[in-house]
Design a protein around this motif. Structure first.
Motif, short mmCIF file in Angstrom:
data_model
loop_
_atom_site.label_atom_id
_atom_site.label_comp_id
_atom_site.label_asym_id
_atom_site.label_seq_id
_atom_site.Cartn_x
_atom_site.Cartn_y
_atom_site.Cartn_z
N VAL A 39 0.84 -1.19 0.00
CA VAL A 39 0.00 0.00 0.00
C VAL A 39 0.88 1.25 0.00
CG1 VAL A 39 -1.72 1.31 1.29
CG2 VAL A 39 -1.83 -1.20 1.21
N THR A 40 0.62 2.15 -0.91
CA THR A 40 1.28 3.46 -0.90
C THR A 40 0.23 4.53 -0.66
OG1 THR A 40 1.11 3.62 -3.31
CG2 THR A 40 3.18 2.76 -2.41
N VAL A 41 0.62 5.56 0.06
CA VAL A 41 -0.35 6.59 0.42
C VAL A 41 -0.28 7.74 -0.56
CG1 VAL A 41 -0.26 5.95 2.84
CG2 VAL A 41 1.23 7.74 2.00
N VAL A 68 -5.48 5.36 10.03
CA VAL A 68 -6.42 5.61 8.94
C VAL A 68 -6.32 4.51 7.88
CG1 VAL A 68 -6.99 7.23 7.06
CG2 VAL A 68 -6.42 8.09 9.34
N LEU A 69 -5.12 4.01 7.64
CA LEU A 69 -4.93 2.96 6.64
C LEU A 69 -5.48 1.62 7.11
CD1 LEU A 69 -1.23 3.75 5.59
CD2 LEU A 69 -3.34 4.47 4.44
N ALA A 108 6.22 1.65 0.50
CA ALA A 108 5.18 0.64 0.28
C ALA A 108 4.96 -0.12 1.59
CB ALA A 108 5.60 -0.32 -0.83
N LEU A 109 3.71 -0.19 2.01
CA LEU A 109 3.38 -0.70 3.34
C LEU A 109 2.52 -1.94 3.25
CD1 LEU A 109 2.47 2.73 4.98
CD2 LEU A 109 4.69 1.57 5.02
N GLY A 136 9.31 -3.16 3.89
CA GLY A 136 10.53 -3.91 3.61
C GLY A 136 10.68 -5.14 4.47
N GLY A 137 9.56 -5.73 4.90
CA GLY A 137 9.61 -6.95 5.71
C GLY A 137 9.80 -6.72 7.19
N ALA A 138 9.87 -5.47 7.64
CA ALA A 138 10.07 -5.17 9.06
C ALA A 138 8.91 -4.32 9.56
CB ALA A 138 11.38 -4.43 9.28
#
Length: 283
Positions: A39-41, A68-69, A108-109, A136-138
């Protein structure tokens, strides 16, 4: 089980569905987790949120914006018939966010939400809606929202709720806000949270409130925005929502520096009663 969604659920239909299906629920919490990936804001959406909550524009997301996301996924979980508590009438009584590091605007989330801690409360039952945000996996951010369902019953053997958030001695507070009558609608436009108790007096009265009430997460965000530039990069913000903030109202913000962070309260400017009490601590 993790169900990955391609897009954020639209919350208005979910609130309608939940209002139409409040009966016949029960049992334990579902084991389902809902997720979104990559997800990108939108920078304009973040700017709109920052404007309503009074955060300065920056390269990092406001500390409360990941809520919010993730909130649409939580509403989807709560509105499903497998969820044991009826979404209409749930009261947000506590919220904690852990910011493990600043989250960049262009990252990117990956989002994931679930429910846990079905607990006994003297006035009913509580449940925690949890969220995790990774890049990034963290993991970079996590949230925990505790909701009270008045009159509900937790399963046999459930633990007792832990809701108390305490702050140290605070001054009366000299920062005053005039919270306008449309504050709930303004926040709904930038957050997507269209719970009717926040939108108008008529819809709020249907759920037992004399007037529309401010979103608890707006009150929290507004208090943190007042501390912009004085917050740790990695932090824990834990608040309890003591009393609904009826709209319109005038409130005071009281703060005190503690252990590299803050104690804070948002209080009625007339009665002095606390609407929100919380702590900010370095992580």
């Amino acid at each position: 089980m993790v169900t990955v969604l391609d897009a954020a659920p639209s919350m208005a239909p979910l609130f309608v569905r939940a209002a139409l299906t409040p009966r016949g629920r029960g049992g334990d919490l579902p084991g389902t987790r809902l997720a979104r990936r990559g997800v990108t804001v939108d920078a304009a959406e973040v700017a709109g949120y920052a404007r309503v909550c009074r955060f300065p524009l920056a390269d990092a997301l406001p500390v409360t914006f990941p809520h919010v996301l993730t909130f649409p996924l939580q509403v989807a979980l709560m509105s499903d018939r497998a969820f044991p508590l009826a979404l209409p009438g749930l009261v947000h009584v506590r919220n904690r966010v852990d910011v493990l590091r600043p989250v960049g605007l262009g990252e990117a989330l990956d989002l994931e939400v679930w429910a846990e801690r079905f607990a006994v409360h003297p006035r009913g039952a509580t449940v925690d809606l949890c969220a995790s945000v990774s890049a990034g996996g963290a993991e970079v951010w996590r949230g925990r929202s505790t909701y009270l369902a008045r009159g509900a019953r937790a399963p046999e053997g459930a633990p007792a709720s832990v809701l108390d958030v305490t702050a140290g001695d605070l001054p009366p507070g000299t920062i005053r806000w005039r919270v306008p009558g449309d504050a709930g609608r303004r926040y709904a436009r930038v957050s997507g949270d269209v719970n009717p108790i926040h939108l108008s007096g008529s819809t709020a009265r249907a759920f037992g409130f004399p007037r529309a009430i401010a979103h608890g997460m707006w009150v929290k965000a507004r208090a943190l925005a007042a501390l912009s530039g004085r917050l740790p990069d990695a932090l824990i913000v834990d608040v309890g929502f003591r009393r609904p903030l009826l709209l319109p109202s005038t409130v005071r913000l009281a703060t005190a520096g503690v252990d590299g962070g803050w104690d804070l309260a948002v209080r009625s400017a007339t009665s002095g009663a606390d609407h929100l009490v919380g702590t900010v601590r370095p992580l």
